[in-house]
Design an enzyme around this catalytic site. Structure first.
Site, PDB file in Angstrom:
ATOM      1  N   HIS A   1     -20.137 -24.771 -34.575  1.00  0.00           N
ATOM      2  CA  HIS A   1     -21.082 -25.758 -34.940  1.00  0.00           C
ATOM      3  C   HIS A   1     -20.615 -27.145 -35.680  1.00  0.00           C
ATOM      4  O   HIS A   1     -19.500 -26.833 -36.100  1.00  0.00           O
ATOM      5  CB  HIS A   1     -22.309 -25.018 -35.702  1.00  0.00           C
ATOM      6  N   GLY A   2     -21.231 -28.251 -35.638  1.00  0.00           N
ATOM      7  CA  GLY A   2     -20.906 -29.253 -36.358  1.00  0.00           C
ATOM      8  C   GLY A   2     -22.064 -30.171 -36.517  1.00  0.00           C
ATOM      9  O   GLY A   2     -23.054 -30.121 -36.123  1.00  0.00           O
TER      10      GLY A   2
END
Length: 155
Positions: free
Chosen positions: A66-67
């Protein structure tokens, strides 16, 4: 937060063939770019930056890369079932065969964390995991993932 708010049917890779973590994230970011309209390179770099902090491999064959991206219009996800497990430097040292990538706007804050929690809770359910691992068609995977979202997480 129901998963159908994060995931569209086109964001499912039912039988991804990769040789390692970097290739998996590259392939996932290419598909995420198609679905979101965001640059694949930006998605890949956001995920790689997060992986440098520590692995998003949770254990039990699951990883949630995730980011955050400044230009992301909303939180969105992409799911891949790998043909065979890969080393993802997971907490339990086991190979990862299920990836749920997540991209959020830079200012998503608590919504980003809620989305991660919903995904982690879903993928920790042994019955769901068994169905997902036994399914090779994108529409069926989408159905399993979105219909299994606990109603208590609706936001």
């Amino acid at each position: 937060m129901p998963l159908e708010k994060l995931l569209v049917p086109e964001a499912i890779l039912p039988a991804l063939r990769v040789n390692g973590k970097k290739q998996a994230l590259q392939e996932l970011s290419e598909k995420a770019a198609e679905v979101s309209g965001l640059p694949a390179r930006d998605i890949f770099e956001a995920w790689m930056q997060r992986e440098k902090l520590n692995s998003t491999g949770l254990g039990d064959g699951i990883a949630i890369p995730h980011g955050k991206l400044l230009n992301a219009p909303r939180i969105f996800g992409i799911f891949a079932r790998l043909e065979r497990g890969i080393d993802f430097e997971a907490l339990d040292g086991q190979p990862v065969d299920l990836l749920f990538g997540l991209i959020a706007p830079e200012n998503a804050g608590a919504d980003h964390l809620k989305a991660l929690a919903v995904i982690a809770r879903l993928l920790r359910n042994p019955a769901i995991l068994a169905k997902v691992r036994a399914t090779r068609e994108a529409p069926a995977l989408y159905s399993i993932l979105t219909q299994a979202t606990p109603s208590s997480d609706a936001a």
